[in-house]
Scaffold this motif. Structure first.
Motif, PDB file in Angstrom:
ATOM      1  N   UNK A  79       0.834  -1.194   0.000  1.00 16.66           N
ATOM      2  CA  UNK A  79       0.000   0.000   0.000  1.00 16.66           C
ATOM      3  C   UNK A  79       0.872   1.249   0.000  1.00 16.66           C
ATOM      4  N   UNK A  80       0.307   2.359  -0.493  1.00 19.86           N
ATOM      5  CA  UNK A  80       1.017   3.628  -0.559  1.00 19.86           C
ATOM      6  C   UNK A  80       0.240   4.675   0.244  1.00 19.86           C
ATOM      7  N   UNK A  81       0.960   5.523   0.927  1.00 18.42           N
ATOM      8  CA  UNK A  81       0.369   6.462   1.880  1.00 18.42           C
ATOM      9  C   UNK A  81       0.793   7.880   1.501  1.00 18.42           C
ATOM     10  N   UNK A  82      -0.194   8.770   1.253  1.00 19.54           N
ATOM     11  CA  UNK A  82       0.104  10.143   0.860  1.00 19.54           C
ATOM     12  C   UNK A  82      -0.659  11.121   1.754  1.00 19.54           C
ATOM     13  N   UNK A  83       0.033  12.164   2.180  1.00 15.83           N
ATOM     14  CA  UNK A  83      -0.517  13.144   3.107  1.00 15.83           C
ATOM     15  C   UNK A  83      -0.932  14.408   2.359  1.00 15.83           C
ATOM     16  N   UNK A  84      -2.142  14.880   2.627  1.00 15.38           N
ATOM     17  CA  UNK A  84      -2.614  16.073   1.941  1.00 15.38           C
ATOM     18  C   UNK A  84      -3.337  17.037   2.855  1.00 15.38           C
ATOM     19  N   UNK A  85      -3.534  18.268   2.351  1.00 15.62           N
ATOM     20  CA  UNK A  85      -4.298  19.282   3.071  1.00 15.62           C
ATOM     21  C   UNK A  85      -5.585  19.553   2.295  1.00 15.62           C
ATOM     22  N   UNK A  86      -6.675  19.573   3.027  1.00 24.16           N
ATOM     23  CA  UNK A  86      -8.011  19.605   2.430  1.00 24.16           C
ATOM     24  C   UNK A  86      -8.769  20.836   2.931  1.00 24.16           C
ATOM     25  N   UNK A  87      -9.632  21.360   2.073  1.00 23.32           N
ATOM     26  CA  UNK A  87     -10.472  22.523   2.386  1.00 23.32           C
ATOM     27  C   UNK A  87      -9.588  23.765   2.528  1.00 23.32           C
TER      28      UNK A  87
END
Length: 345
Positions: free
Chosen positions: A1-9
């Motif tokens: 599995x691959x894990x990516x961090x993001x900022x939302x809104x």
């Protein structure tokens, strides 16, 4: 599995934010975020003028926020702007009819006597498979003070305002999950420094705001640097709840995992399956913390450690809460649900 961090809104200069996509992507890159979801108020001008793209190594994707006086709705995969003069069931319905999807924004935001805007959701009874923004940084900051003294404390110690998601939001979210899959996100509601340029804190900088709440997506294949391919991966994970939510003020993380398994088969967050007695639930962390396994909205199991394994848990709607620290445990990770059903459909 691959894990990516993001900022939302995130709000840009195309509504009431303080920067264009270049500035926002630079702040995201400096804070370690790998994708950004833009949600300007009632406009797609950012999409038309700048477009979706990779900037400073960050995947910039554009949705919008439908913003009547209350009942705000975050939506993605849309090419037109629903009118905020419609009833909630009408603009939410339009988003889904047009092939998009979305989330109730800050659905239980508390009214503040100093800033008395009412921006909660009146009624969650909508005939669409919407998701829920269960955690919103700016909403929690806005409800953290009731007088001018508390406002000053919130200005100079804004990270201390972060609490777990509102209990009523979690209760409604868990209840909805008994009937269908309900994806959840954590939103920052970042506006940058236009309104708060005099405040030398998290409130006046995208970079600092991006170090509060993150939504991590879990994908079965890696991002490739190709806009079309990577957009589909990220939005599919967001839409289907294959994600978990992290308070970066409590600590960064990569590769948190919560999954169901039976033999060689695994089910991720956001997935559902028919329950069987040989099915197990597992939680894995890179370091020890307080782990709580929630079943149908109630505490089911807990431990202090880096792993939690439950055999034959029974059918139900499961999620994980993780708290970090011993004296004053801080909310750290909230997972999306795994649905163990007695029947599907």
């Amino acid at each position: 599995m691959y894990d990516y961090s993001g900022v939302v809104h995130i709000h840009s200069c195309y509504s009431d934010g303080s920067s264009n996509f270049e500035g926002i992507s630079r702040a995201a890159s400096q804070s370690g975020a790998e994708f950004v979801l833009i949600n300007d108020h009632d406009t797609l001008n950012g999409l038309y003028k700048e477009g979706e793209k990779y900037l400073n190594g960050v995947l910039m994707l554009v949705g919008l926020e439908v913003t009547p006086k209350r009942n705000h709705f975050l939506c993605y995969d849309v090419e037109s702007v629903p009118s905020n003069r419609l009833r909630p069931e009408e603009y939410v319905g339009k988003v889904y009819r047009d092939g998009g999807f979305g989330f109730l924004a800050h659905p239980d935001q508390k009214e503040n006597c100093l800033f008395p805007a009412k921006m909660h959701w009146d009624n969650w009874d909508l005939d669409q498979p919407y998701g829920v923004e269960i955690w919103n940084y700016f909403s929690q900051w806005m409800s953290s003070f009731k007088n001018k003294t508390e406002l000053l404390k919130s200005v100079f110690f804004p990270k201390a305002c972060l609490r777990p998601p509102e209990p009523e939001t979690l209760m409604k979210w868990d209840k909805l999950g008994e009937h269908r899959k309900v994806p959840a996100i954590a939103g920052i509601d970042a506006h940058g420094g236009r309104q708060f340029s005099w405040i030398p804190t998290i409130l006046s900088s995208y970079k600092y705001q991006f170090r509060t709440l993150r939504t991590h997506v879990v994908t079965k294949e890696p991002l490739k640097g190709d806009l079309h391919h990577d957009k589909r991966l990220v939005l599919s994970a967001i839409k289907n709840g294959q994600s978990y939510l992290v308070n970066y003020c409590a600590g960064k993380i990569k590769n948190f995992s919560f999954f169901a398994h039976s033999g060689q088969k695994n089910w991720l967050m956001g997935e559902e399956t028919i329950y069987s007695k040989d099915l197990n639930l597992s939680v894995k962390l890179p370091s020890k913390a307080h782990i709580k396994l929630i079943k149908d909205g109630k505490m089911f199991a807990k431990c202090f450690g880096s792993n939690l394994n439950i055999s034959d848990p029974g059918p139900g709607v499961y999620r994980v809460e993780v708290y970090k620290g011993n004296i004053w445990p801080r909310p750290w990770i909230f997972s999306n649900h795994i649905y163990l059903r007695t029947q599907l459909g």
